[in-house]
Scaffold this active site. Structure first.
Site, short mmCIF file in Angstrom:
data_model
loop_
_atom_site.label_atom_id
_atom_site.label_comp_id
_atom_site.label_asym_id
_atom_site.label_seq_id
_atom_site.Cartn_x
_atom_site.Cartn_y
_atom_site.Cartn_z
N GLY A 84 0.82 -1.22 0.00
CA GLY A 84 0.00 0.00 0.00
C GLY A 84 0.84 1.25 0.00
O GLY A 84 2.06 1.21 0.13
N GLY A 86 2.59 3.79 1.48
CA GLY A 86 3.13 4.06 2.81
C GLY A 86 3.70 5.46 2.95
O GLY A 86 3.94 5.94 4.05
N LYS A 107 4.22 12.32 -3.15
CA LYS A 107 5.09 11.24 -2.66
C LYS A 107 6.01 11.82 -1.59
O LYS A 107 6.70 12.82 -1.84
CB LYS A 107 5.90 10.69 -3.84
CG LYS A 107 6.60 9.39 -3.55
CD LYS A 107 7.13 8.78 -4.84
CE LYS A 107 7.99 7.55 -4.57
NZ LYS A 107 8.52 6.98 -5.81
N ARG A 170 3.44 13.75 -8.31
CA ARG A 170 3.57 12.83 -9.43
C ARG A 170 2.22 12.68 -10.12
O ARG A 170 1.18 12.60 -9.45
CB ARG A 170 4.04 11.50 -8.85
CG ARG A 170 4.20 10.40 -9.82
CD ARG A 170 5.08 9.34 -9.22
NE ARG A 170 4.30 8.38 -8.44
CZ ARG A 170 4.82 7.25 -7.98
NH1 ARG A 170 6.08 6.96 -8.19
NH2 ARG A 170 4.07 6.42 -7.29
N ARG A 177 -1.78 -1.03 -9.82
CA ARG A 177 -0.63 -1.91 -10.11
C ARG A 177 -1.08 -3.36 -10.18
O ARG A 177 -2.18 -3.69 -9.72
CB ARG A 177 0.39 -1.77 -8.96
CG ARG A 177 0.82 -0.34 -8.72
CD ARG A 177 0.86 -0.01 -7.21
NE ARG A 177 1.00 1.44 -7.01
CZ ARG A 177 2.14 2.06 -6.92
NH1 ARG A 177 3.26 1.38 -6.94
NH2 ARG A 177 2.21 3.37 -6.78
N ASP A 246 4.36 -4.74 -7.38
CA ASP A 246 3.72 -3.49 -6.91
C ASP A 246 4.29 -2.28 -7.66
O ASP A 246 3.79 -1.17 -7.48
CB ASP A 246 3.92 -3.31 -5.40
CG ASP A 246 5.37 -3.42 -4.98
OD1 ASP A 246 5.98 -4.48 -5.24
OD2 ASP A 246 5.90 -2.45 -4.41
#
Ligand code: AMP
Ligand code: MG
Length: 482
Positions: A84, A86, A107, A170, A177, A246
């Site tokens: 997930g 994080g 991010k 981003r 994914r 992922d």
């Protein structure tokens, strides 16, 4: 504060797909860079004054519905049922000027329910690295997530040493994914897999709605996009470095620029990542790994493809077996373009492999070779420790060209549109990041980024950016430590 029209569809999915989470407030946001052209494409209107606060996560734009997405993944072959977001937070989605839905994600925006032992933060170096690499990939024509902004937070993050903290904004076609499907498969949650698959078809592959078997068609479509993507990576010498499930998108965009790097001298076994001890993600392994990852995706879709498990496996296997052929098709088409070949002939594969063989034996710089080979008035001969090896191969190439009607100047021109002069050279990236992190000098970062925005143009004043690295005793190493 309104910056654009948010239209958040993922946050409308069932609650178990994500956890609502606002970004952490940081001490002193300062804008390092803001991608105005991309903002325009996204229809965002960001007054320069407010930009730092928005891209640090301190000010939530009106319409944002911030969430951390759930996903699982195979990391270096080992399945982790819960990873997930994080340290990433999806602010929301906007519809861009072409009508495409795009994710806006921060991010390094603080801890989430998926942070496990991590601090949820990002250090400045990796943030700028992802900015440079993803924008370079875009300019090189490779599908990729984009970088909209980077800000410093005024706070330190602690890795092997204290480092300035930063946040990257981003943009992605979506952040779904292979691991997103695996998350629900690991929980036996067939309803969620169907909901996710339907969402993905609607968002990324709407034409598949009307297929007789949309889920098998979805698998085939992802297989095809990934085959095309990995072929492009190989054609420009890109090594992702951490192709865990992922880190593989369903949209077909390159994502998660951690330990990735471009190859200098051609070597099929090149590995840069310090944690990839066994070369699982080496340059030439990437197509095999992609197929392995897609097999993990297929496993999650079996229940949707056919009620009869045997049938389902047979049909999915057939699609997966097609990967190698799709990849080979895209890769060879790319190599033909690099070599200035218009037509398709039986011996082309051997011609390319023979070239790669002598490049490897002569430690020839991959990018320099193809660029010099694209010049009407120069030869890459001098790049070979044994130039006769090149002469011999070049004869076979000349021979092959006899069947082609294109005049040499037109051929050279076309070759320069696919063989870049400028890639983010590792030694330059490192110098740039060191200047920013150690001396708060961002000029080298801006200079390098500007060179990389026009990779196919000769930029005579910036020739040093095209050069291969000076010889070194130690192999280049990259680290995951974002
Ligand atoms: P990556 O190696 O970047 O693909 O990340 C793998 C997983 O580790 C993802 O679930 C990330 O969200 C998580 N992760 C990586 N770094 C951090 C961090 N500093 N804090 C919290 N989670 C992290
Ligand atoms: Mg990742």
């Amino acid at each position: 504060m309104k910056i654009g029209d948010f239209s958040n569809s993922f946050a409308q999915l069932p609650e178990r797909f994500f956890v609502r989470q606002a970004p952490a407030i940081v001490a002193q946001p300062e804008l390092v860079i803001f991608n105005e052209k991309l903002a325009q494409e996204l229809g965002l209107d960001i007054a320069a004054v407010g930009a730092a606060a928005i891209f640090a996560g301190n000010t939530l734009p009106a319409g944002a519905d911030p969430i951390a997405m759930a996903y699982a993944g195979h990391q270096f072959g080992n399945f982790v049922p819960q990873l997930g977001d994080g340290r990433a937070i999806l602010l929301g989605e906007v519809i861009d000027q072409t009508g495409t839905r795009r994710d806006i994600q921060l991010k390094g925006a603080g801890r989430t329910a998926f942070s496990r032992g991590g601090d949820g933060r990002a250090a400045l170096g990796p943030v700028l690295r992802e900015y440079l690499l993803s924008e370079a990939m875009h300019a090189l024509g490779v599908p990729t997530t984009r970088a909209l902004a980077a800000v410093t937070t005024g706070e330190m993050v602690f890795r092997d040493r204290a480092l300035p903290g930063a946040v990257l904004t981003r943009i992605a076609a979506s952040n779904i994914r292979v691991g997103t499907f695996q998350y629900f498969a690991a929980r036996g949650d067939e309803d969620a897999i169907k909901t996710l698959a339907d969402y993905v078809i609607e968002r990324h592959y709407p034409a598949l709605r009307d297929e007789a078997n949309p889920y098998l068609a979805l698998l085939a479509a992802v297989v095809d996009r990934q085959a095309a993507l990995i072929a492009q990576w190989l054609n420009i010498g890109f090594i992702h470095g951490v192709m865990n499930t992922d880190n593989m998108t369903i949209s077909g965009e390159t994502i998660d620029f951690g330990p990735c790097a471009f190859m200098d001298a051609y070597d099929a076994g090149t590995v840069f990542s310090s944690i990839d001890q066994y070369g699982r993600y080496a340059y030439a392994q990437q197509p095999h790994i992609a197929q392995w990852n897609l097999t993990r995706l297929a496993e999650t879709l079996l229940g949707l493809i056919d009620p009869d498990e045997k049938q389902s496996i047979a049909r999915a296997s057939e699609v997966l077996d097609g990967f190698a052929g799709r990849f080979e098709h895209y890769w060879l088409a790319g190599m033909r373009q690099k070599l200035g070949l218009l037509t398709t002939q039986d011996g082309d594969r051997a011609l390319v492999l023979n070239l790669l063989k002598i490049m490897q034996e002569n430690t020839v710089d991959f990018t320099l070779f193809f660029r010099q080979f694209s010049a009407a008035d120069a030869t890459p001969r001098g790049l070979f420790s044994n130039p006769e090896a090149f002469d011999q191969w070049a004869e076979t190439w000349h021979e092959r060209l006899r069947g082609e009607a294109r005049d040499p100047a037109a051929r050279a021109f076309a070759m320069r549109q696919v063989n870049p002069a400028f890639i983010p050279r590792n030694h330059l990236v490192e110098q740039t990041l060191a200047a920013a992190v150690d001396h708060a000098d961002f000029q080298p970062f801006h200079d390098l980024l500007s060179v990389l925005q026009n990779p196919f143009e000769d930029q005579p004043a910036r020739a040093r950016y095209a050069a291969a690295p000076p010889p070194s005793d130690t192999a280049y190493r990259t680290f995951c430590g974002t």
